[in-house]
Motif scaffolding. Structure first.
Motif, PDB file in Angstrom:
ATOM      1  N   MET A 244     -84.015  -1.635 156.322  1.00 36.62           N
ATOM      2  CA  MET A 244     -84.666  -0.165 157.282  1.00 36.62           C
ATOM      3  C   MET A 244     -84.283   1.807 156.996  1.00 36.62           C
ATOM      4  O   MET A 244     -84.266   2.114 158.058  1.00 36.62           O
ATOM      5  CB  MET A 244     -85.294   0.045 158.484  1.00 36.62           C
ATOM      6  CG  MET A 244     -85.527  -1.254 158.614  1.00 36.62           C
ATOM      7  SD  MET A 244     -87.540  -1.203 157.483  1.00 36.62           S
ATOM      8  CE  MET A 244     -88.352  -3.067 158.325  1.00 36.62           C
ATOM      9  N   ALA A 245     -82.788   1.591 156.010  1.00 35.52           N
ATOM     10  CA  ALA A 245     -82.215   3.179 156.077  1.00 35.52           C
ATOM     11  C   ALA A 245     -82.693   3.817 155.348  1.00 35.52           C
ATOM     12  O   ALA A 245     -82.855   3.669 154.458  1.00 35.52           O
ATOM     13  CB  ALA A 245     -80.795   2.023 155.947  1.00 35.52           C
TER      14      ALA A 245
ATOM     15  N   ILE B 156     -77.314  -2.729 164.458  1.00 39.19           N
ATOM     16  CA  ILE B 156     -77.797  -3.569 164.132  1.00 39.19           C
ATOM     17  C   ILE B 156     -78.429  -4.853 164.246  1.00 39.19           C
ATOM     18  O   ILE B 156     -79.111  -5.952 163.998  1.00 39.19           O
ATOM     19  CB  ILE B 156     -76.655  -4.236 165.976  1.00 39.19           C
ATOM     20  CG1 ILE B 156     -75.111  -3.840 166.025  1.00 39.19           C
ATOM     21  CG2 ILE B 156     -76.230  -5.713 165.663  1.00 39.19           C
ATOM     22  CD1 ILE B 156     -74.241  -3.873 167.134  1.00 39.19           C
ATOM     23  N   VAL B 157     -79.759  -4.009 165.144  1.00 38.97           N
ATOM     24  CA  VAL B 157     -81.247  -4.464 164.908  1.00 38.97           C
ATOM     25  C   VAL B 157     -81.253  -5.016 163.867  1.00 38.97           C
ATOM     26  O   VAL B 157     -82.487  -5.777 163.273  1.00 38.97           O
ATOM     27  CB  VAL B 157     -81.810  -4.145 166.303  1.00 38.97           C
ATOM     28  CG1 VAL B 157     -83.176  -4.668 166.355  1.00 38.97           C
ATOM     29  CG2 VAL B 157     -80.994  -4.366 167.564  1.00 38.97           C
TER      30      VAL B 157
ATOM     31  N   SER C 155     -94.797  -4.096 160.898  1.00 35.83           N
ATOM     32  CA  SER C 155     -95.402  -4.239 162.018  1.00 35.83           C
ATOM     33  C   SER C 155     -93.755  -4.769 162.927  1.00 35.83           C
ATOM     34  O   SER C 155     -94.144  -4.034 163.756  1.00 35.83           O
ATOM     35  CB  SER C 155     -95.716  -5.473 162.556  1.00 35.83           C
ATOM     36  OG  SER C 155     -95.851  -6.436 162.355  1.00 35.83           O
ATOM     37  N   ARG C 156     -92.736  -5.537 162.471  1.00 35.06           N
ATOM     38  CA  ARG C 156     -92.022  -5.851 163.102  1.00 35.06           C
ATOM     39  C   ARG C 156     -90.932  -4.537 163.521  1.00 35.06           C
ATOM     40  O   ARG C 156     -90.186  -4.544 164.639  1.00 35.06           O
ATOM     41  CB  ARG C 156     -91.298  -7.045 162.260  1.00 35.06           C
ATOM     42  CG  ARG C 156     -89.938  -7.492 163.300  1.00 35.06           C
ATOM     43  CD  ARG C 156     -89.183  -7.994 162.303  1.00 35.06           C
ATOM     44  NE  ARG C 156     -89.172  -9.459 162.012  1.00 35.06           N
ATOM     45  CZ  ARG C 156     -89.906 -10.196 160.316  1.00 35.06           C
ATOM     46  NH1 ARG C 156     -89.955  -9.085 159.351  1.00 35.06           N
ATOM     47  NH2 ARG C 156     -90.920 -10.856 160.495  1.00 35.06           N
ATOM     48  N   TYR C 157     -91.308  -3.532 162.334  1.00 41.51           N
ATOM     49  CA  TYR C 157     -90.096  -2.475 162.926  1.00 41.51           C
ATOM     50  C   TYR C 157     -90.573  -1.722 163.609  1.00 41.51           C
ATOM     51  O   TYR C 157     -89.799  -1.162 164.448  1.00 41.51           O
ATOM     52  CB  TYR C 157     -89.506  -1.688 161.592  1.00 41.51           C
ATOM     53  CG  TYR C 157     -89.587  -0.565 161.449  1.00 41.51           C
ATOM     54  CD1 TYR C 157     -88.327   0.086 161.536  1.00 41.51           C
ATOM     55  CD2 TYR C 157     -89.803   0.749 161.479  1.00 41.51           C
ATOM     56  CE1 TYR C 157     -87.730   1.312 161.522  1.00 41.51           C
ATOM     57  CE2 TYR C 157     -89.801   2.074 161.313  1.00 41.51           C
ATOM     58  CZ  TYR C 157     -88.646   2.043 162.167  1.00 41.51           C
ATOM     59  OH  TYR C 157     -88.413   3.702 161.724  1.00 41.51           O
ATOM     60  N   VAL C 158     -92.361  -1.821 163.789  1.00 44.47           N
ATOM     61  CA  VAL C 158     -92.332  -0.527 164.547  1.00 44.47           C
ATOM     62  C   VAL C 158     -92.478  -1.330 166.296  1.00 44.47           C
ATOM     63  O   VAL C 158     -91.845  -0.223 167.009  1.00 44.47           O
ATOM     64  CB  VAL C 158     -93.942  -0.367 164.117  1.00 44.47           C
ATOM     65  CG1 VAL C 158     -94.583   0.440 165.345  1.00 44.47           C
ATOM     66  CG2 VAL C 158     -94.177   0.657 162.948  1.00 44.47           C
TER      67      VAL C 158
END
Length: 363
Positions: free
Chosen positions: A312-313, A306-307, A215-218
Motif C-alpha cells: 500500500m506504499a 510493518i502492518v 476493506s482490509r486496508y481501510v
C-alpha cells in the motif's frame, strides 16, 4: 501455371489499427468538466463515498459474522447499531468540552496572543520605530486611517443548516446499510451484463480481490488511528488534562491521522494552542505537541509500514497532490477520503492489463 494455396503458417495476421488519441485540449477540458462536476455535486457524491467507505470498513466484520452463521442483513444491522451507539456515546462525552472550547476560543486565543506578543515585543518595537521613521521621512502625518468592518451574524443560519446536516447524516447511515446488505447482489447483476462467461469470471476475481484488499486496508487504518487517539488521550490524562478534554483531543488526533502530512501539521498547531491554554509553564505547554509528534512519528514510520507492508506504499508527492485536490474539492471530508480513494485507484490500476505502469507511478 497453378499457384499453390497459402497455408495457415504463411498467413500473417494484420496488426490491429492504432487506437485514435484524443487531442490534449479535449483531455484538459474533460478533466476540468469532471472536476467541476465533482465540486458542484458534492452534496450527492459525498454521502455516497462516505457510505462506501463505512461499508468497506464493515465488510470484514460481516464476513466474520457470516462464518458464525449470522445472516448478512442481521449482521449489517448489528454493525450499524454498534457503530452508532459508539459514536453517540463518544459524542455525549465530547459535546460538553467541545462547546466549552468553542465558546472560550476567542478569549483563549487573545490570551495566547498576549503571551506570544510578550515574547516578540522587542521585535515589534523595532518594526514600529522603523515604520515611524519611514513615515516621517516620507512626509506623512502621524495619524493613520483605520478601516473598521462590522459583521452581522445571522441567527437563522444555524437553524437552516441543522435539518440539512441531519438529512445528510441519515442518508449516510441508510446508504451504508444498503451497501452492506445489497452491495454483493448489485455487483453480481452488474457483472452479469458482460457477454462472455470468461469476462464475467475475470471481472469477478478482480472485484473480489480489490474489495478484500481495500476493506482490509481501510479497516486496518481505522483501527490504527483509533489506537493512536486512545494512546494520546492516555498521555493527556497523565499530563493532568481532564478525561473529557483528553477524549476530545484524542478523537481530533485520530481523525486528523486519516490525512497524512496535512493532518499532523494541523494537529501539532492545535496541540500547541491547547498546551499554552492549559499550562502556564512554557516548557510544560510544549509537552502535548511534542508527545503528539512523537506518537505520530512512531505510528507513521514503524507501526503502519510493518502492518501494511509495501503493498500500500504511495509516493509522498502523490499523497500531497491528492490531498490538495480532494481538500479543494470537498474540504475536510475530502482530506479524510483522499488516501482511501487513492489506494482504490492504485489497486484497480495494478489489476488491469496495461495499467501496471500507472500503478507503479503512484508508488
Amino acid at each position: 501455371m497453378s499457384v499453390p494455396a497459402a497455408t495457415p503458417d504463411d498467413v500473417v495476421a494484420a496488426p490491429p489499427p492504432p487506437r485514435p488519441r484524443a487531442p490534449m485540449s479535449l483531455v484538459v477540458l474533460a478533466t476540468l468538466a469532471v472536476a467541476f462536476t465533482l465540486w458542484a455535486a458534492q452534496e450527492v457524491i459525498l454521502p455516497i463515498l462516505l457510505a462506501m467507505f463505512f461499508a468497506l470498513v464493515g465488510n470484514p466484520i460481516l464476513r466474520l459474522l457470516g462464518k458464525l452463521w449470522i445472516p448478512r442483513f442481521l449482521g449489517a444491522v448489528l454493525v450499524i447499531g454498534a457503530g452508532l451507539s459508539a459514536a453517540t456515546a463518544l459524542g455525549v462525552q465530547l459535546v460538553g468540552p467541545a462547546m466549552e472550547w468553542a465558546q472560550e476560543a476567542p478569549q483563549q486565543l487573545r490570551k495566547v496572543a498576549r503571551q506570544v506578543q510578550d515574547l516578540t515585543k522587542p521585535v515589534q518595537q523595532a518594526n514600529q520605530a522603523a515604520e515611524n521613521f519611514a513615515r516621517v521621512a516620507g512626509g506623512e502625518g502621524s495619524r493613520r486611517v483605520q478601516i473598521v468592518r462590522t459583521q452581522l451574524d445571522d441567527p437563522y443560519k444555524v437553524l437552516t443548516r441543522a435539518p440539512r446536516l441531519a438529512a445528510s447524516v441519515l442518508a449516510v447511515v441508510l446508504l451504508t446499510l444498503f451497501f452492506m446488505i445489497y452491495g454483493q447482489s448489485l455487483q453480481k447483476h452488474a457483472i452479469a451484463l458482460f457477454p462472455s462467461r470468461q469476462q464475467q469470471r475475470f471481472t469477478t476475481d478482480i472485484l473480489r480481490s480489490i474489495e478484500r484488499e481495500v476493506s482490509r486496508y481501510v479497516l486496518t487504518i481505522t483501527v490504527i488511528n483509533a489506537l493512536v487517539g486512545l494512546v494520546f488521550s492516555g498521555v493527556l490524562l497523565l499530563l493532568g488534562i481532564s478525561l473529557q478534554e483528553a477524549l476530545l483531543w484524542g478523537t481530533v488526533a485520530a481523525l486528523l491521522n486519516f490525512a497524512p502530512y496535512v493532518g499532523p501539521l494541523i494537529g501539532v498547531a492545535l496541540m500547541l494552542l491547547m498546551g499554552f491554554v492549559e499550562f502556564s509553564d512554557p516548557l510544560k505547554a510544549l509537552l502535548p505537541a511534542a508527545c503528539y509528534l512523537a506518537l505520530h512519528t512512531v505510528e507513521g514510520q514503524v507501526v503502519t509500514p510493518i502492518v501494511l507492508g509495501r503493498r500500500m506504499a504511495i509516493s509522498p508527492l502523490i499523497l500531497i497532490l491528492s490531498l490538495l485536490v480532494f481538500g479543494w474539492l470537498w474540504g475536510m471530508v475530502g482530506l479524510l477520503l483522499a488516501v482511501p480513494l487513492l489506494v482504490c485507484i492504485k489497486l484497480v490500476l495494478a489489476r488491469l492489463d496495461g495499467m501496471q505502469g500507472w500503478a507503479r507511478l503512484l508508488e
